[in-house]
Design a protein around this motif. Structure first.
Motif, PDB file in Angstrom:
ATOM      1  N   SER A 175      32.891  58.335  53.342  1.00  0.00           N
ATOM      2  CA  SER A 175      31.724  58.634  52.372  1.00  0.00           C
ATOM      3  C   SER A 175      31.968  58.321  50.924  1.00  0.00           C
ATOM      4  O   SER A 175      33.179  58.123  50.702  1.00  0.00           O
ATOM      5  N   GLN A 176      31.113  58.199  50.069  1.00  0.00           N
ATOM      6  CA  GLN A 176      31.113  58.141  48.596  1.00  0.00           C
ATOM      7  C   GLN A 176      30.391  59.097  48.023  1.00  0.00           C
ATOM      8  O   GLN A 176      29.210  59.626  48.432  1.00  0.00           O
ATOM      9  N   GLU A 227      24.651  62.442  50.121  1.00  0.00           N
ATOM     10  CA  GLU A 227      23.537  63.138  50.852  1.00  0.00           C
ATOM     11  C   GLU A 227      23.164  62.331  51.839  1.00  0.00           C
ATOM     12  O   GLU A 227      22.820  62.738  53.091  1.00  0.00           O
ATOM     13  N   ALA A 228      23.059  60.887  51.951  1.00  0.00           N
ATOM     14  CA  ALA A 228      22.635  60.115  52.849  1.00  0.00           C
ATOM     15  C   ALA A 228      23.977  60.060  53.815  1.00  0.00           C
ATOM     16  O   ALA A 228      23.597  59.930  55.139  1.00  0.00           O
ATOM     17  N   ASP A 229      25.113  60.028  53.521  1.00  0.00           N
ATOM     18  CA  ASP A 229      26.107  60.065  54.376  1.00  0.00           C
ATOM     19  C   ASP A 229      26.169  61.136  55.268  1.00  0.00           C
ATOM     20  O   ASP A 229      26.549  61.273  56.472  1.00  0.00           O
ATOM     21  N   ARG A 230      26.081  62.409  54.610  1.00  0.00           N
ATOM     22  CA  ARG A 230      25.921  63.490  55.403  1.00  0.00           C
ATOM     23  C   ARG A 230      25.019  63.368  56.470  1.00  0.00           C
ATOM     24  O   ARG A 230      25.270  64.029  57.325  1.00  0.00           O
ATOM     25  N   ARG A 259      19.480  53.628  61.008  1.00  0.00           N
ATOM     26  CA  ARG A 259      20.328  53.107  62.214  1.00  0.00           C
ATOM     27  C   ARG A 259      21.576  52.660  61.553  1.00  0.00           C
ATOM     28  O   ARG A 259      22.587  52.571  62.140  1.00  0.00           O
ATOM     29  N   ASP A 260      21.259  52.042  60.449  1.00  0.00           N
ATOM     30  CA  ASP A 260      22.622  51.481  59.721  1.00  0.00           C
ATOM     31  C   ASP A 260      23.459  52.444  59.182  1.00  0.00           C
ATOM     32  O   ASP A 260      22.929  53.509  58.938  1.00  0.00           O
ATOM     33  N   LEU A 261      24.804  52.179  59.167  1.00  0.00           N
ATOM     34  CA  LEU A 261      25.836  53.003  58.284  1.00  0.00           C
ATOM     35  C   LEU A 261      25.656  52.726  56.776  1.00  0.00           C
ATOM     36  O   LEU A 261      26.566  52.512  56.167  1.00  0.00           O
ATOM     37  N   ARG A 262      24.476  52.932  56.369  1.00  0.00           N
ATOM     38  CA  ARG A 262      24.207  52.709  54.854  1.00  0.00           C
ATOM     39  C   ARG A 262      24.810  53.763  54.008  1.00  0.00           C
ATOM     40  O   ARG A 262      24.770  54.731  54.335  1.00  0.00           O
ATOM     41  N   GLY A 263      25.426  53.370  53.022  1.00  0.00           N
ATOM     42  CA  GLY A 263      26.201  54.218  52.175  1.00  0.00           C
ATOM     43  C   GLY A 263      27.420  54.584  52.411  1.00  0.00           C
ATOM     44  O   GLY A 263      28.432  54.828  51.503  1.00  0.00           O
TER      45      GLY A 263
END
Length: 836
Positions: free
Chosen positions: A283-284, A289-292, A814-818
């Motif tokens: 994460s970054q 929040e999106a990563d969580r 569905r993507d690993l966005r962020g």
């Protein structure tokens, strides 16, 4: 014994310790034989005991007594003593005097009878332990027969506690014993529910379950708050043994996502201790929040199969490429953590389920690197220079630290933090976007420390909702957002210099209202406003009387449209007439200063509409005798006029410059563009001359070409000097048709070597059965875009159809966005046309 088994045994030892911690007589390890009087006098309050009363042992009762004796040690682990009571012949009491009583076993708690068991129900150790514990835990383990009973218990637990629901085909089996033993240990933590009804199992399952096999599912009711939504469920895939149940409950009790702020090599979780892998989502800060949410989504998918941890790049100095977004740690000792780049959450699931997937991904990356190397060594076959350049440099890490990443959660709040927010909207797979991102990082370096300016970016591939909301219809797009004002979109060249100029000029209000003549004069000299005093730029000053409101309003609107592209000021005080007279023009007028030390040009504003004003200003901003470069050529081509262009091998001579400038100024609103080109600064000019002539002409050379009509190329006679007095008669001959063209350009359109990608057509051809749809919008839910699964998550076993309605959450995508900038993500769209 393997290290994995050692961990399991260690955990199971803790379970036995819990059970054996109940006080008991340490010497009682086998079946006790007591008289009725001694037995009843020895009973202790709260202590459980299983007693069998007998006058004498018949041969038929011998197998039962053997099983009773074998179960004594197992039951004593739970604080239950097992006693054979020898009844005297003359005893006619309740337990010794009746024949039926002698065919039963009795369970007491203290001196209170809890349950009578027929001896044929206690046929082995498993049945004895299961039935005894079931009787003792009757109030703790709920037995249900109907779906309504199960749902009632579930609703009562929502928001309070979790539930363990088990089905066994019959009581007294090994599976029944395992469930009861687990309930004895975990009954104070979870609500256990048991059934033997095959109909209930079918009603609570979406498929046709095997009613001949035992089944256990963990119901996550503590997280559920809506009575209308059933609890999420995670089924246990292993056989119902005490060890497997203990392992499953340990996994269910572990945190869904572990947040890590240390070296992942040092991290140890219950999953690793139980022999399961641990997946790190990298994460970054900007997308935390999106990563969580992404990590939680993956964790639900992998619940019971692997652990998931959220690893912050900002807190841990990872010596790995920023383009990786997943790390995998296995329980095997000595195996290093593998850092990978995955495209979406499906690949993470597959990575855990298929142990060979890691090796396959690494092999694929090596193959792609080999292919890229071959492509870079054979650049002649590249049909797109931008794709080729991005592909060649894709391993170079971009310094993105000074560019803030915006997400759906942070976009609108970020626009309010600073006076001006610059946003680059891009697609992480698109070559031009990546090329512009590199220029953008250079701009960020130039503007480092500039007050009131925030440089940010939005990956539209990850956050399509934002880009749709902001009406971004092409990639890349740059917009500047000002507090309380509408955004301004950049439509210039993508070079670092041009982008920096646009951002700097956008910091000043357009048009800038000036209060005094001194301010107006300083503005024309480039000294005001002070933040642009060291910056070379063309300035425009509109001078208006207070009565000329219509022209002033059009000028103000034109200033809003041209903000960032030119500095525009406005003066409409009472002494505006005095200022305009100084430059020999009557208001409304436009004063133009192209740079310091140059004279101020004055233009009467005859155009009153905003569109006409914008068009006129753009035309006046063009140089009278410009040097043609790759960057400014489109602006002059848009005029649709013939070119009178002087090709020079270096800087233009002073004499030629003076004569050409005199020619350009001599006729107002010229019917052609007089310009020059430096072949050393713009080497593409040599290719142009080769296209015009069979052999390279001597330089300098003056050329007339009309690209918009006929494409005829005329060469000024080399024996004549480049002077206005010689050029004007030559132009008159051209107009009269008395000159013969040196060459004529082909009328064929200038098109790319190969057609552009038609991705939609390719998708329809590959999978005609799948309808095309637009990307997700903000607020979409998992149920709309993901395969059906309980609560939007895939459980660890086929689960009930009721669970498809569990609580809705905002889709993490569905993507690993962020999780990582997918700036060089396998370049799937960057392949050559011939490979598709």
């Amino acid at each position: 014994m393997s290290a994995q088994k050692d961990r399991w045994v260690s955990s199971f030892s803790f379970l036995l310790f819990c059970a054996s911690s109940i006080p008991r007589d340490g010497s009682a390890r086998v079946l006790q034989e007591l008289s009725p009087q001694r037995y009843f006098s020895a009973l202790q309050a709260g202590r459980a005991s299983l007693a069998y009363f007998s006058h004498n042992v018949s041969p038929g009762a011998q197998p039962f007594l053997e099983q009773i004796e074998n179960s004594a040690e197992a039951l004593q682990d739970y604080g239950i003593s097992v006693v054979k009571v020898n009844c005297p012949k003359e005893d006619v009491s309740r337990y010794c005097g009746k024949e039926n009583a002698l065919r039963k076993a009795y369970l007491f708690r203290g001196n209170m009878l809890i349950r009578e068991f027929p001896t044929d129900a206690l046929f082995d150790v498993d049945s004895i332990v299961a039935n005894v514990l079931f009787a003792l835990l009757f109030n703790e383990v709920k037995y249900v027969e109907t779906l309504a009973d199960l749902q009632s218990i579930e609703n009562a637990l929502k928001g309070k506690a979790n539930m363990v629901f088990a089905y066994v085909p019959a009581t007294g089996t090994a599976e029944h014993r395992a469930v009861m033993e687990a309930a004895f240990v975990y009954g104070t933590v979870y609500q256990f529910v048991l059934t033997t009804e095959a109909t209930l199992l079918k009603d609570s399952s979406s498929d046709e379950p095997d009613v001949s096999s035992a089944w256990l599912v963990f119901c996550h009711c503590q997280r559920a708050t809506d009575l209308a939504q059933p609890c999420r469920r995670t089924a246990m895939e292993q056989a119902l043994t005490m060890l497997n149940i203990h392992r499953h409950l340990k996994l269910m009790g572990a945190p869904l996502v572990t947040e890590v702020a240390e070296d992942p090599e040092k991290v140890s979780t219950v999953h690793l201790q139980l022999g399961l892998p641990l997946v790190f989502i990298l994460s970054q800060k900007e997308t935390s929040e999106a990563d969580r949410r992404t990590a939680e989504f993956v964790a639900w998918q992998l619940l019971g199969k692997a652990g998931v941890a959220l690893l912050s790049r900002d807190l841990v100095g990872l010596n790995v490429l920023r383009r990786t977004n997943i790390a995998l740690k296995t329980p095997d000792e000595g195996v290093p953590i593998k850092y990978l780049l995955l495209e979406d959450t499906d690949e993470v699931i597959t990575l855990v389920k298929d142990k060979n997937k890691v090796k396959q991904i690494q092999e694929d990356e090596e193959e792609e690197e080999d292919e890229d190397e071959k492509e870079n060594n054979n650049q002649d076959i590249q049909d797109d220079e931008v794709v080729e350049a991005v592909s060649r440099d894709k391993k170079r890490e971009l310094p993105l630290e000074q560019i803030r990443v915006l997400t759906e959660e942070t976009f609108h709040s970020a626009l309010l933090e600073t006076a001006r927010t610059v946003v680059l909207f891009y697609a992480s797979w698109e070559a031009v976007s990546l090329a512009v991102l590199r220029s953008y990082t250079e701009v960020a370096d130039h503007l480092k420390g500039t007050q009131g300016v925030l440089l940010s970016r939005v990956n539209c591939w990850d956050w399509p909702g934002i880009c749709t909301e902001e009406n971004v219809t092409q990639f890349p797009t740059i917009k500047i957002y000002k507090k309380g004002e509408r955004s301004v979109m950049y439509n210039g060249m993508w070079g670092t210099k041009e982008l920096t100029s646009f951002i700097m000029l956008s910091r000043v209000s357009s048009p800038l209202k000036l209060a005094t003549i001194d301010e107006a004069e300083g503005y024309l000299r480039g000294e005001f406003p002070p933040e642009l005093s060291s910056y070379h730029h063309t300035v425009l000053l509109g001078v208006f009387r207070t009565a000329t409101s219509e022209a002033r309003e059009a000028f103000e609107e034109a200033g809003n449209i041209l903000s960032g592209h030119v500095t525009m000021g406005m003066y409409f005080e009472d002494d505006a007439l005095a200022l305009s007279r100084k430059y020999a023009v009557a208001p409304p007028a436009l004063l133009l200063a192209r740079g310091r030390g140059q004279s101020v040009e004055s233009i009467t504003l005859s155009k009153q509409s905003t569109q006409d004003m914008v068009q006129m200003i753009r035309y006046e901003l063009l140089d009278i005798f410009p040097e043609i470069t790759v960057q400014n050529l489109p602006h002059y081509l848009q005029l649709g006029k013939p070119f009178l262009i002087l090709f020079c091998d270096g800087d233009i001579g002073q004499m030629e410059s003076k004569e050409m400038l005199k020619l350009a100024k001599g006729r107002p609103q010229q019917a052609f563009v007089a310009c020059w080109l430096n072949l050393k600064k713009t080497p593409v000019g040599r290719g142009i001359l080769k296209a015009y002539f069979a052999t390279m002409p001597s330089l300098p050379v003056l050329i007339w070409v009309n690209l918009h009509a006929g494409g005829q190329v005329f060469k000024f006679p080399s024996e004549q000097s480049i002077a206005e007095m010689n050029i004007l008669p030559w132009l008159e001959k051209l107009k009269a048709g008395l000159e013969i063209p040196s060459s004529t350009l082909s009328e064929e359109d200038w098109k790319p070597p190969l057609p552009a990608y038609d991705f939609l057509q390719m998708m329809e051809t590959a999978m005609p059965e799948l309808p095309l749809r637009t990307s997700h919008h903000h607020g979409d839910t998992l149920e709309q875009h993901l395969p059906e699964s309980p609560g939007g998550y895939t459980a660890t076993r086929d689960e009930s159809s009721q669970e498809t309605n569990t609580e809705k959450v905002v889709s993490p995508g569905r993507d690993l966005r962020g999780t990582a900038p997918r700036l060089a993500a396998r370049e799937k769209q960057g392949k050559r046309h011939s490979e598709l």
